[in-house]
Design a protein around this motif. Sequence first.
Motif, mmCIF file in Angstrom:
data_model
loop_
_atom_site.group_PDB
_atom_site.id
_atom_site.type_symbol
_atom_site.label_atom_id
_atom_site.label_comp_id
_atom_site.label_asym_id
_atom_site.label_seq_id
_atom_site.Cartn_x
_atom_site.Cartn_y
_atom_site.Cartn_z
ATOM 1 N N ARG A 191 1.856 -0.802 18.283
ATOM 2 C CA ARG A 191 2.317 0.290 17.412
ATOM 3 C C ARG A 191 2.197 -0.107 15.941
ATOM 4 N N GLU A 192 2.619 -1.330 15.619
ATOM 5 C CA GLU A 192 2.541 -1.800 14.232
ATOM 6 C C GLU A 192 1.089 -1.862 13.765
ATOM 7 N N SER A 193 0.223 -2.370 14.626
ATOM 8 C CA SER A 193 -1.200 -2.456 14.293
ATOM 9 C C SER A 193 -1.789 -1.061 14.092
ATOM 10 N N SER A 194 -1.403 -0.124 14.943
ATOM 11 C CA SER A 194 -1.895 1.252 14.832
ATOM 12 C C SER A 194 -1.409 1.884 13.532
ATOM 13 N N GLN A 195 -0.149 1.662 13.182
ATOM 14 C CA GLN A 195 0.380 2.194 11.924
ATOM 15 C C GLN A 195 -0.342 1.587 10.729
ATOM 16 N N ARG A 196 -0.555 0.262 10.775
ATOM 17 C CA ARG A 196 -1.253 -0.428 9.686
ATOM 18 C C ARG A 196 -2.678 0.099 9.553
ATOM 19 N N THR A 197 -3.341 0.280 10.684
ATOM 20 C CA THR A 197 -4.706 0.806 10.667
ATOM 21 C C THR A 197 -4.736 2.220 10.102
ATOM 22 N N GLY A 198 -3.740 3.033 10.465
ATOM 23 C CA GLY A 198 -3.657 4.398 9.924
ATOM 24 C C GLY A 198 -3.473 4.387 8.420
ATOM 25 N N ARG A 199 -2.589 3.510 7.930
ATOM 26 C CA ARG A 199 -2.378 3.401 6.475
ATOM 27 C C ARG A 199 -3.665 2.958 5.781
ATOM 28 N N GLU A 200 -4.318 1.944 6.343
ATOM 29 C CA GLU A 200 -5.565 1.451 5.744
ATOM 30 C C GLU A 200 -6.640 2.532 5.746
ATOM 31 N N ARG B 81 -9.887 6.364 2.740
ATOM 32 C CA ARG B 81 -10.328 7.739 2.477
ATOM 33 C C ARG B 81 -10.017 8.144 1.039
ATOM 34 N N ALA B 82 -8.820 7.767 0.564
ATOM 35 C CA ALA B 82 -8.452 8.090 -0.819
ATOM 36 C C ALA B 82 -9.384 7.372 -1.789
ATOM 37 N N TYR B 83 -9.707 6.112 -1.480
ATOM 38 C CA TYR B 83 -10.604 5.334 -2.344
ATOM 39 C C TYR B 83 -12.008 5.949 -2.345
ATOM 40 N N ILE B 84 -12.455 6.392 -1.180
ATOM 41 C CA ILE B 84 -13.773 7.029 -1.082
ATOM 42 C C ILE B 84 -13.795 8.312 -1.906
ATOM 43 N N CYS B 85 -12.720 9.101 -1.822
ATOM 44 C CA CYS B 85 -12.646 10.336 -2.630
ATOM 45 C C CYS B 85 -12.696 9.999 -4.111
ATOM 46 N N GLU B 86 -11.969 8.962 -4.506
ATOM 47 C CA GLU B 86 -11.967 8.556 -5.912
ATOM 48 C C GLU B 86 -13.367 8.117 -6.349
ATOM 49 N N LEU B 87 -14.039 7.348 -5.503
ATOM 50 C CA LEU B 87 -15.401 6.909 -5.829
ATOM 51 C C LEU B 87 -16.362 8.091 -5.909
#
Length: 126
Positions: free
Chosen positions: A44-53, A58-64
Amino acid sequence: AEVEAFMRRSLQASSVTLLEKMDALTKENDALHAEVAQLEQECRESSQRTGRELRQCRAYICELEEQRESMAVGYEQVERTSEELRREAKETRAALAAVERLRQGSADELTLATAAATAQQQVEEL
């Protein structure tokens, strides 16, 4: 009676052995359940971390993409300005050449006018 006592002792020994085996299996089962619970929590923790990353990426890609678009617009503006400056430079060179021709022509006319005036003066003196 002796056989019965032997059977009782044998049965008691088997029961103790079975109880020990059952106790060992219960402990192993509890340990496995604890391990499963720990692995599920880690998952669960790994899945949450992966979701955050993933959201951060995606936000970084939009910014780029926005930066790329902005750079493309800026590049187009630079290209237009450069083309305008090239055109203005060409026009300025043409105007400068025309001025040089006029000045050279005026200098030639001035030289002819001076020569004519000098010749007129010499004629008058004669």
